[in-house]
Design a protein around this motif. Structure first.
Motif, mmCIF file in Angstrom:
data_model
loop_
_atom_site.group_PDB
_atom_site.id
_atom_site.type_symbol
_atom_site.label_atom_id
_atom_site.label_comp_id
_atom_site.label_asym_id
_atom_site.label_seq_id
_atom_site.Cartn_x
_atom_site.Cartn_y
_atom_site.Cartn_z
ATOM 1 N N LEU A 14 54.309 37.839 95.804
ATOM 2 C CA LEU A 14 55.229 37.039 94.979
ATOM 3 C C LEU A 14 55.091 37.347 93.484
ATOM 4 O O LEU A 14 55.935 36.947 92.700
ATOM 5 C CB LEU A 14 54.986 35.541 95.200
ATOM 6 N N GLY A 15 54.019 38.040 93.099
ATOM 7 C CA GLY A 15 53.853 38.399 91.695
ATOM 8 C C GLY A 15 52.525 38.018 91.078
ATOM 9 O O GLY A 15 52.296 38.277 89.892
ATOM 10 N N ALA A 16 51.638 37.403 91.847
ATOM 11 C CA ALA A 16 50.295 37.102 91.329
ATOM 12 C C ALA A 16 49.498 38.396 91.260
ATOM 13 O O ALA A 16 49.892 39.416 91.826
ATOM 14 C CB ALA A 16 49.587 36.096 92.234
ATOM 15 N N ARG A 17 48.363 38.342 90.579
ATOM 16 C CA ARG A 17 47.460 39.482 90.542
ATOM 17 C C ARG A 17 46.017 38.979 90.577
ATOM 18 O O ARG A 17 45.752 37.847 90.198
ATOM 19 C CB ARG A 17 47.708 40.365 89.341
ATOM 20 N N ARG A 18 45.121 39.813 91.048
ATOM 21 C CA ARG A 18 43.697 39.478 91.054
ATOM 22 C C ARG A 18 43.173 39.607 89.626
ATOM 23 O O ARG A 18 43.571 40.523 88.901
ATOM 24 C CB ARG A 18 42.918 40.405 91.974
ATOM 25 N N VAL A 19 42.284 38.697 89.229
ATOM 26 C CA VAL A 19 41.694 38.759 87.897
ATOM 27 C C VAL A 19 40.191 38.533 87.970
ATOM 28 O O VAL A 19 39.693 37.890 88.896
ATOM 29 C CB VAL A 19 42.336 37.744 86.914
ATOM 30 N N ASP A 20 39.510 39.058 86.982
ATOM 31 C CA ASP A 20 38.067 38.901 86.871
ATOM 32 C C ASP A 20 37.778 37.957 85.713
ATOM 33 O O ASP A 20 38.125 38.252 84.572
ATOM 34 C CB ASP A 20 37.422 40.265 86.622
ATOM 35 N N VAL A 21 37.169 36.830 86.043
ATOM 36 C CA VAL A 21 36.772 35.869 85.008
ATOM 37 C C VAL A 21 35.254 35.722 84.997
ATOM 38 O O VAL A 21 34.727 34.707 84.578
ATOM 39 C CB VAL A 21 37.466 34.488 85.192
ATOM 40 N N GLY A 22 34.584 36.756 85.498
ATOM 41 C CA GLY A 22 33.124 36.738 85.520
ATOM 42 C C GLY A 22 32.521 36.470 86.883
ATOM 43 O O GLY A 22 31.356 36.105 86.988
ATOM 44 N N GLN A 23 33.286 36.666 87.946
ATOM 45 C CA GLN A 23 32.757 36.456 89.286
ATOM 46 C C GLN A 23 31.609 37.429 89.552
ATOM 47 O O GLN A 23 31.582 38.535 89.026
ATOM 48 C CB GLN A 23 33.836 36.685 90.357
ATOM 49 N N ARG A 24 30.690 37.004 90.416
ATOM 50 C CA ARG A 24 29.562 37.843 90.822
ATOM 51 C C ARG A 24 29.895 38.672 92.065
ATOM 52 O O ARG A 24 29.249 39.659 92.339
ATOM 53 C CB ARG A 24 28.337 36.978 91.105
ATOM 54 N N GLY A 25 30.866 38.203 92.860
ATOM 55 C CA GLY A 25 31.250 38.917 94.067
ATOM 56 C C GLY A 25 30.904 38.203 95.350
ATOM 57 O O GLY A 25 31.378 38.572 96.415
ATOM 58 N N ASP A 26 30.087 37.146 95.273
ATOM 59 C CA ASP A 26 29.712 36.417 96.479
ATOM 60 C C ASP A 26 30.316 35.014 96.504
ATOM 61 O O ASP A 26 29.882 34.160 97.269
ATOM 62 C CB ASP A 26 28.192 36.348 96.620
ATOM 63 N N GLU A 27 31.345 34.803 95.693
ATOM 64 C CA GLU A 27 31.975 33.478 95.612
ATOM 65 C C GLU A 27 32.752 33.151 96.880
ATOM 66 O O GLU A 27 33.155 34.049 97.619
ATOM 67 C CB GLU A 27 32.941 33.410 94.413
ATOM 68 N N SER A 28 32.985 31.878 97.067
ATOM 69 C CA SER A 28 33.786 31.412 98.211
ATOM 70 C C SER A 28 35.239 31.232 97.798
ATOM 71 O O SER A 28 35.998 30.554 98.479
ATOM 72 C CB SER A 28 33.209 30.097 98.741
ATOM 73 N N TRP A 29 35.634 31.817 96.695
ATOM 74 C CA TRP A 29 37.000 31.715 96.202
ATOM 75 C C TRP A 29 37.458 33.072 95.694
ATOM 76 O O TRP A 29 36.668 33.955 95.394
ATOM 77 C CB TRP A 29 37.120 30.675 95.085
ATOM 78 N N THR A 30 38.772 33.215 95.616
ATOM 79 C CA THR A 30 39.404 34.408 95.053
ATOM 80 C C THR A 30 40.183 33.966 93.828
ATOM 81 O O THR A 30 40.978 33.027 93.907
ATOM 82 C CB THR A 30 40.353 35.054 96.083
ATOM 83 N N VAL A 31 39.946 34.638 92.698
ATOM 84 C CA VAL A 31 40.631 34.277 91.460
ATOM 85 C C VAL A 31 41.879 35.143 91.325
ATOM 86 O O VAL A 31 41.816 36.369 91.388
ATOM 87 C CB VAL A 31 39.732 34.462 90.224
ATOM 88 N N LEU A 32 43.003 34.470 91.141
ATOM 89 C CA LEU A 32 44.289 35.129 90.932
ATOM 90 C C LEU A 32 44.888 34.612 89.634
ATOM 91 O O LEU A 32 44.427 33.616 89.078
ATOM 92 C CB LEU A 32 45.239 34.831 92.099
ATOM 93 N N ALA A 33 45.933 35.276 89.162
ATOM 94 C CA ALA A 33 46.679 34.800 88.007
ATOM 95 C C ALA A 33 48.161 34.877 88.336
ATOM 96 O O ALA A 33 48.613 35.792 89.040
ATOM 97 C CB ALA A 33 46.374 35.637 86.765
ATOM 98 N N ASP A 34 48.918 33.902 87.827
ATOM 99 C CA ASP A 34 50.364 33.916 88.016
ATOM 100 C C ASP A 34 50.977 34.979 87.090
ATOM 101 O O ASP A 34 50.258 35.625 86.323
ATOM 102 C CB ASP A 34 50.951 32.506 87.828
ATOM 103 N N PRO A 35 52.285 35.190 87.138
ATOM 104 C CA PRO A 35 52.893 36.245 86.316
ATOM 105 C C PRO A 35 52.683 36.092 84.804
ATOM 106 O O PRO A 35 52.797 37.071 84.074
ATOM 107 C CB PRO A 35 54.386 36.147 86.673
ATOM 108 N N GLU A 36 52.342 34.901 84.331
ATOM 109 C CA GLU A 36 52.084 34.709 82.903
ATOM 110 C C GLU A 36 50.593 34.680 82.577
ATOM 111 O O GLU A 36 50.196 34.415 81.456
ATOM 112 C CB GLU A 36 52.779 33.452 82.400
ATOM 113 N N GLY A 37 49.748 34.951 83.578
ATOM 114 C CA GLY A 37 48.320 35.052 83.335
ATOM 115 C C GLY A 37 47.523 33.778 83.533
ATOM 116 O O GLY A 37 46.325 33.759 83.256
ATOM 117 N N ASN A 38 48.150 32.707 84.020
ATOM 118 C CA ASN A 38 47.427 31.457 84.285
ATOM 119 C C ASN A 38 46.588 31.622 85.544
ATOM 120 O O ASN A 38 47.122 31.877 86.625
ATOM 121 C CB ASN A 38 48.400 30.290 84.465
ATOM 122 N N GLU A 39 45.267 31.478 85.394
ATOM 123 C CA GLU A 39 44.372 31.669 86.522
ATOM 124 C C GLU A 39 44.446 30.495 87.505
ATOM 125 O O GLU A 39 44.660 29.357 87.107
ATOM 126 C CB GLU A 39 42.917 31.805 86.047
#
Length: 123
Positions: free
Chosen positions: A86-111
């Motif tokens: 739909l237009g979201a993208r994956r973003v890195d906000v400092g995750q370590r890689g073992d989180e139980s969540w996936t960080v995405l951002a909408d088309p305007e960059g809102n995480e």
């Protein structure tokens, strides 16, 4: 009567586009559309909706507030793929890689996060 949430308000540069993106992500409807605001929700009687308000400046920096979304464990990866399409993208906000969540951002960059489902408590 105590205070209760009414709307979550998101500032947006492209009012109609971002409102439609979030309506599609959440499978909600456009409830009202005016020149200076668009409100989405599951229906007119829902206790809380999301209101989009126009701003002229673009987002800078990490959100101070974000949404956590969830689904079933079986649907989680499919839902992430659907939202990315739909237009979201994956973003890195400092995750370590073992989180139980996936960080995405909408088309305007809102995480926002797609988190693992809550465990059902037995007892």
């Amino acid at each position: 009567m105590p205070l209760a949430p009414h709307h979550i308000v998101i500032d947006t540069h492209d009012l109609p586009a971002l409102a439609r993106f979030w309506a599609a992500v959440l499978r909600w409807r456009i409830l009202s559309e005016r020149e200076r605001e668009v409100v989405i929700g599951p229906d007119e009687n829902a206790p809380v909706g999301i209101c989009f308000m126009p701003v002229t400046d673009r987002k800078t920096g990490k959100n101070r507030l974000h949404l956590d979304l969830t689904t079933t464990a079986e649907d989680r990866e499919d839902e992430i793929a659907r939202v990315l399409a739909l237009g979201a993208r994956r973003v890195d906000v400092g995750q370590r890689g073992d989180e139980s969540w996936t960080v995405l951002a909408d088309p305007e960059g809102n995480e926002f996060c797609v988190v693992r489902p809550k465990r059902t408590l037995i007892g």
